[in-house]
Design an enzyme around this catalytic site. Sequence first.
Site, PDB file in Angstrom:
ATOM      1  N   CYS A   1       0.835  -1.210   0.000  1.00 40.99           N
ATOM      2  CA  CYS A   1       0.000   0.000   0.000  1.00 40.99           C
ATOM      3  C   CYS A   1       0.868   1.257   0.000  1.00 40.99           C
ATOM      4  CB  CYS A   1      -0.976  -0.003   1.167  1.00 40.99           C
ATOM      5  SG  CYS A   1      -0.265  -0.442   2.769  1.00 40.99           S
ATOM      6  N   GLY A   2       1.971   1.196  -0.749  1.00 41.23           N
ATOM      7  CA  GLY A   2       2.829   2.366  -0.888  1.00 41.23           C
ATOM      8  C   GLY A   2       3.496   2.754   0.421  1.00 41.23           C
TER       9      GLY A   2
END
Length: 286
Positions: A89-90
């Site tokens: 998720c970055g």
Amino acid sequence: MANLKEIRNRITSVSSTMQITSAMKMVSAAKLKKAQDAITAMRPYAEKLTELLQNLSATLDGDVGGDYTTQREINKVLVVAITSNRGLCGAFNSNVIKEVKNRADFYKGKQVDVFAIGKKGNDVLSKTLTVVANQSAIFDTLTFENVATIAELLTQKFISGDYDKIELVYNQFKNAATQIIQTEQFLPLAPIQSDKPVSTGDYIFEPAKEEIVMALIPKSLKTQLYKGIRDSFASEHGARMTAMHKATDNATELRDQLKLTYNKARQAAITNEILEIVGGAEALKG
């Protein structure tokens, strides 16, 4: 031909990766809609509760917060790190972890412990800081009742004197592409700051205003924590959807480049074979 086989294997691998990231993007998009609706619906309630508590407190004299507003010398701090149980998720989790470490540096020389909500934060922060608890299972059944239990535990740790200050660190949801790191003071209760004038109308209170305030404070704390976790939950799916969208685009671009490289290599191999055949024919003529 071995080179062509290697390129074909890479094309297959990248195509498989692209299918996975695309599927994860669609799953996160579906979950984001539900999580976004939940936090959007909750914010007006949380803001109205804060406004009500502010209006009541403004009409009272002296300290009516009791144990919740006790200001002590800060020697022991508890930082509640709200992350996710899964990655991909970055910078969603790394931003929270970085901010928690910044808070630990800010209180350098003091005892700084971490209360982890989320597996990723627990796994990383436990290597450098003291993690006193991990409540990663909360995301399996994210309800107000379950969060209220955690809020009561945190409140008890403050009232009993285990910690002099408790802070929340989490990602606030703005939109699918933007998450804002927030650091909020959970306890002791800080004076409510607002640019809007406080409305102190002529109300009839039953029971007394002091009793209402003391009943609202625990509910306000539970709502604050629930809102933070809900914000983080929506931010997680927004961040994952954005990250998987970028990953899919990158995989598509890489696959196209590999296909172009494969076609060029294949054409070069065919040209070499033709040249060898022509050369052999000319040699036979000679």
